[in-house]
Scaffold this motif. Structure first.
Motif, PDB file in Angstrom:
ATOM      1  N   ALA A   6      33.037  38.578  30.594  1.00 25.98           N
ATOM      2  CA  ALA A   6      31.721  39.361  30.026  1.00 25.98           C
ATOM      3  C   ALA A   6      31.970  40.826  30.059  1.00 25.98           C
ATOM      4  N   VAL A   7      31.622  41.272  28.980  1.00 26.96           N
ATOM      5  CA  VAL A   7      31.451  42.802  28.716  1.00 26.96           C
ATOM      6  C   VAL A   7      30.173  43.302  28.542  1.00 26.96           C
ATOM      7  N   VAL A   8      29.690  44.087  29.378  1.00 29.34           N
ATOM      8  CA  VAL A   8      28.508  44.742  29.402  1.00 29.34           C
ATOM      9  C   VAL A   8      28.262  46.086  28.782  1.00 29.34           C
ATOM     10  N   LEU A 149      28.311  31.889  33.270  1.00 24.27           N
ATOM     11  CA  LEU A 149      29.467  32.038  34.285  1.00 24.27           C
ATOM     12  C   LEU A 149      30.649  32.535  33.799  1.00 24.27           C
ATOM     13  N   VAL A 150      31.517  33.548  34.220  1.00 19.41           N
ATOM     14  CA  VAL A 150      32.459  34.026  33.660  1.00 19.41           C
ATOM     15  C   VAL A 150      33.628  34.208  34.594  1.00 19.41           C
ATOM     16  N   ASP A 151      34.832  34.550  34.091  1.00 17.19           N
ATOM     17  CA  ASP A 151      36.096  34.608  35.109  1.00 17.19           C
ATOM     18  C   ASP A 151      36.176  36.048  35.435  1.00 17.19           C
ATOM     19  N   PHE A 152      35.750  37.145  34.509  1.00 18.95           N
ATOM     20  CA  PHE A 152      35.945  38.336  34.889  1.00 18.95           C
ATOM     21  C   PHE A 152      34.779  39.236  34.121  1.00 18.95           C
ATOM     22  N   VAL A 153      34.389  40.544  34.686  1.00 23.09           N
ATOM     23  CA  VAL A 153      33.297  41.045  34.100  1.00 23.09           C
ATOM     24  C   VAL A 153      33.688  42.744  33.903  1.00 23.09           C
ATOM     25  N   ILE A 154      33.765  43.239  32.950  1.00 21.04           N
ATOM     26  CA  ILE A 154      33.742  44.561  32.403  1.00 21.04           C
ATOM     27  C   ILE A 154      32.642  45.350  32.213  1.00 21.04           C
ATOM     28  N   LYS A 412      42.625  55.614  38.217  1.00 18.65           N
ATOM     29  CA  LYS A 412      43.108  54.801  37.096  1.00 18.65           C
ATOM     30  C   LYS A 412      41.519  54.285  36.486  1.00 18.65           C
ATOM     31  N   GLN A 413      40.657  54.738  37.195  1.00 18.41           N
ATOM     32  CA  GLN A 413      39.105  54.797  36.934  1.00 18.41           C
ATOM     33  C   GLN A 413      39.029  53.299  36.285  1.00 18.41           C
ATOM     34  N   ILE A 419      35.851  44.680  45.111  1.00 14.48           N
ATOM     35  CA  ILE A 419      34.897  43.824  44.354  1.00 14.48           C
ATOM     36  C   ILE A 419      35.895  43.138  43.414  1.00 14.48           C
ATOM     37  N   PRO A 420      36.112  41.747  43.610  1.00 17.25           N
ATOM     38  CA  PRO A 420      37.121  40.939  42.640  1.00 17.25           C
ATOM     39  C   PRO A 420      36.746  40.895  41.221  1.00 17.25           C
ATOM     40  N   GLN A 421      37.615  40.626  40.626  1.00 20.74           N
ATOM     41  CA  GLN A 421      37.568  40.149  38.936  1.00 20.74           C
ATOM     42  C   GLN A 421      36.542  40.883  38.415  1.00 20.74           C
ATOM     43  N   LEU A 422      36.542  42.237  38.442  1.00 18.19           N
ATOM     44  CA  LEU A 422      35.447  43.146  37.840  1.00 18.19           C
ATOM     45  C   LEU A 422      36.143  44.486  37.546  1.00 18.19           C
ATOM     46  N   ALA A 423      35.733  45.110  36.439  1.00 15.63           N
ATOM     47  CA  ALA A 423      36.269  46.403  36.080  1.00 15.63           C
ATOM     48  C   ALA A 423      35.127  47.355  35.248  1.00 15.63           C
ATOM     49  N   VAL A 424      35.243  48.781  35.826  1.00 12.71           N
ATOM     50  CA  VAL A 424      34.415  49.636  35.236  1.00 12.71           C
ATOM     51  C   VAL A 424      35.193  50.156  34.190  1.00 12.71           C
ATOM     52  N   ILE A 425      34.564  50.566  32.962  1.00  9.82           N
ATOM     53  CA  ILE A 425      35.256  51.188  31.720  1.00  9.82           C
ATOM     54  C   ILE A 425      34.006  52.316  31.212  1.00  9.82           C
TER      55      ILE A 425
END
Length: 525
Positions: A6-8, A149-154, A412-413, A419-425
């Motif tokens: 998921a990309v928000v 339901l997703v495996d990863f969130v950005i 590396k921002q 917080i698992p399976q999540l990134a902030v870009i």
């Protein structure tokens, strides 16, 4: 089974995240709350132009079209460029517009279990078969709610939209005491150009703020009203502004965005020799700042208008607080259609207008536009359903945001070790937001694809602390502003090393030291 990501947000960072996760064989679903793509470029004021020379603000695999000849394209040109990128790489079919993410919630593992982890996600891997993210979305047209339901969130929600930053007012002297109109710049930008011009025409307008957007709005008010109804720009602190990014004919990139310039500052994780060199070269660091400052003073007459900042240029560029002023801005100040007024403390309202702390008479006005920025941290925090994750993502108020390889001030921002399976870009600032977001998306795609692992949580948090110390050293009181201006190359080097790329991208020693680094230096490994 194909992993769902998921990309928000479908601004620049969201489009890049979509493109690079696709390149690794994942299935991205992009949720965009508005009716179109392009992020902050979809709604802005008529006079807004790209601050960065377009050579530093372009996709590495999608150059600007030859039809755009200006070095600083306007809003419509930038928006068309961003949207054409999405069309070119066939990203639109992955984007759900008018779809607001109301919250995200991690399922499958308890918070107690996660608290005991030594590695991100328990194993250091980006995916966990036992855990999923529940993404709760609302269709803004039908008002129906759906859960994915997703495996990863950005999270690509940015920090310059949606949640206005409202300043503190003198106690009991808020906008309700005022008989005129008070709006935030976000509301002004929501208007079309013609409506915005009509809205300010014939009114005494006060714009509160000192950054680029405040100056743009003041210019538009000046265009509409001239000296008959001058626009007052009410500001708290002077920051370094420039007519262009060519101090005394030298491109700013040659002074601050190459390897040599970064030898002049202390860096997170540097060794003894680099630290010694930065100390020995500190007089040159001062000379660079003075060189740029004298140019701004000479060309804009900052002394004449009382607009010379107390802080050095290095602090402002390290905090992303420099700006190119609108063309002829100080000419308008000279003629009297823009009035600069300092309010060093809080201000409030009375029936007639604004009460400036320490002054007896109010500033008479009819319309106040608060160009006071946005509360991006609140927006980021409120995405999470879990209060624990909210606390993790915010960290201490005395430190930068705790994101490894992408914190407020890098790390590396991108990820928070807890917080698992999540990134902030795209939550940080830089002189080339697009360039920074793209290399981070490349880094994240390699991480998701299994090219490397991140270190354990303790090491990541130590790295965050190093960047925190750097931010406080050079950013001063503005250290939480997620800005990576002064260490672009050093930061990109860390990402390249993680990905297994050669960080040295130039041909020859002199080029490596003195040529500025930009998007086209990172086209391929």
């Amino acid at each position: 089974m194909e992993k769902r990501v998921a990309v928000v947000g479908a601004g620049i960072s969201g489009l890049l995240a979509c493109k690079y996760t696709l390149s690794k064989g994942f299935h991205p679903i992009v949720f965009e709350s508005t009716s179109t793509i392009g992020g902050v470029w979809t709604k802005t004021v008529e006079t807004t132009k790209l601050q960065t020379p377009k050579a530093f603000y372009q996709f590495s695999d999608f150059p600007w079209p030859s039809s755009v000849t200006e070095d600083h394209p306007n809003q419509n040109q930038v928006l068309e460029y961003v949207q054409s990128y999405a069309r070119h790489f066939d990203l639109l079919k992955h984007i759900k517009v008018n779809t607001k993410v109301c919250g995200i919630e991690y399922e499958g593992l308890s918070e107690d279990e996660m608290e005991s982890w030594s590695f991100w996600g328990g194993t250091g891997e980006p995916f966990n078969s036992e855990g999923k993210w529940k993404v709760i979305v609302e269709d803004k047209q039908s008002l129906s709610t759906e859960i994915y339901l997703v495996d990863f969130v950005i999270l690509c929600i940015g920090r310059f939209s949606d949640v206005p930053n409202i300043p503190e007012f003198i106690p009991n002297k808020g906008p309700k005491a005022f008989h005129g109109t008070v709006i935030h710049s976000m509301e002004y930008a929501d208007m079309d150009y013609e409506s915005a011009a009509k809205f300010v025409t014939g009114k005494q307008v006060t714009v509160v703020g000192s950054q680029k957007f405040a100056m743009d709005i003041a210019m538009e008010c000046s265009n509409a009203n001239g000296i008959e109804n001058p626009c007052t720009l009410l500001y708290r602190t002077e920051h370094w502004n420039f007519p262009d990014l060519l101090p005394w004919g030298v491109p700013l990139a040659f002074l601050y965005f190459n390897r040599f310039s970064e030898l002049l500052v202390h860096k997170p994780g540097e060794g003894f020799l680099l630290s010694l060199l930065a100390t020995l070269l500190s007089p040159l660091r001062w000379a660079y700042s003075k060189f740029v400052e004298t140019y701004a003073n000479k060309k804009l007459g900052l002394y004449k208008y009382g607009m010379v900042p107390k802080q050095r240029f290095l602090q402002d560029i390290s905090s992303c607080l420099i700006a190119v002023v609108p063309e002829n801005f100080y000419d308008r100040v000279q003629e009297g259609s823009i009035i600069l007024k300092k309010s060093p403390g809080n201000f409030g309202f009375c029936q007639e207008g604004i009460l400036v702390e320490g002054e007896v008479s109010p500033l008479t006005t009819e319309l106040v536009i608060l160009a006071t920025g946005f509360n991006g941290e609140k927006k980021l925090k409120d995405v999470f359903v879990s209060p624990t994750f909210q606390d993790y993502i915010m960290g201490s108020q005395e430190a930068i945001l705790p994101l490894y390889r992408l914190t407020s001030y890098f790390q590396k921002q991108c990820i928070n070790g807890r917080i698992p399976q999540l990134a902030v870009i795209g939550f940080s600032e830089s002189i080339s937001y697009l360039f920074t977001s793209e290399i981070r998306c490349k880094w994240l795609a390699e991480l998701l694809g299994g090219a490397f692992k991140v270190p354990n949580i303790t090491e990541m948090e130590t790295d965050v602390k190093r960047w925190d110390e750097y931010a406080k050293r050079y950013g001063g009181k503005y250290y939480r502003r997620s800005c990576i201006n002064a260490l672009h190359v050093w930061y990109s080097d860390q990402l390249c090393k993680d990905m297994g790329w050669n960080p040295k991208r130039k041909k020859g020693l002199l080029a490596e030291l003195f040529e500025p680094y930009g998007p086209m230096d990172y086209v391929s490994p």
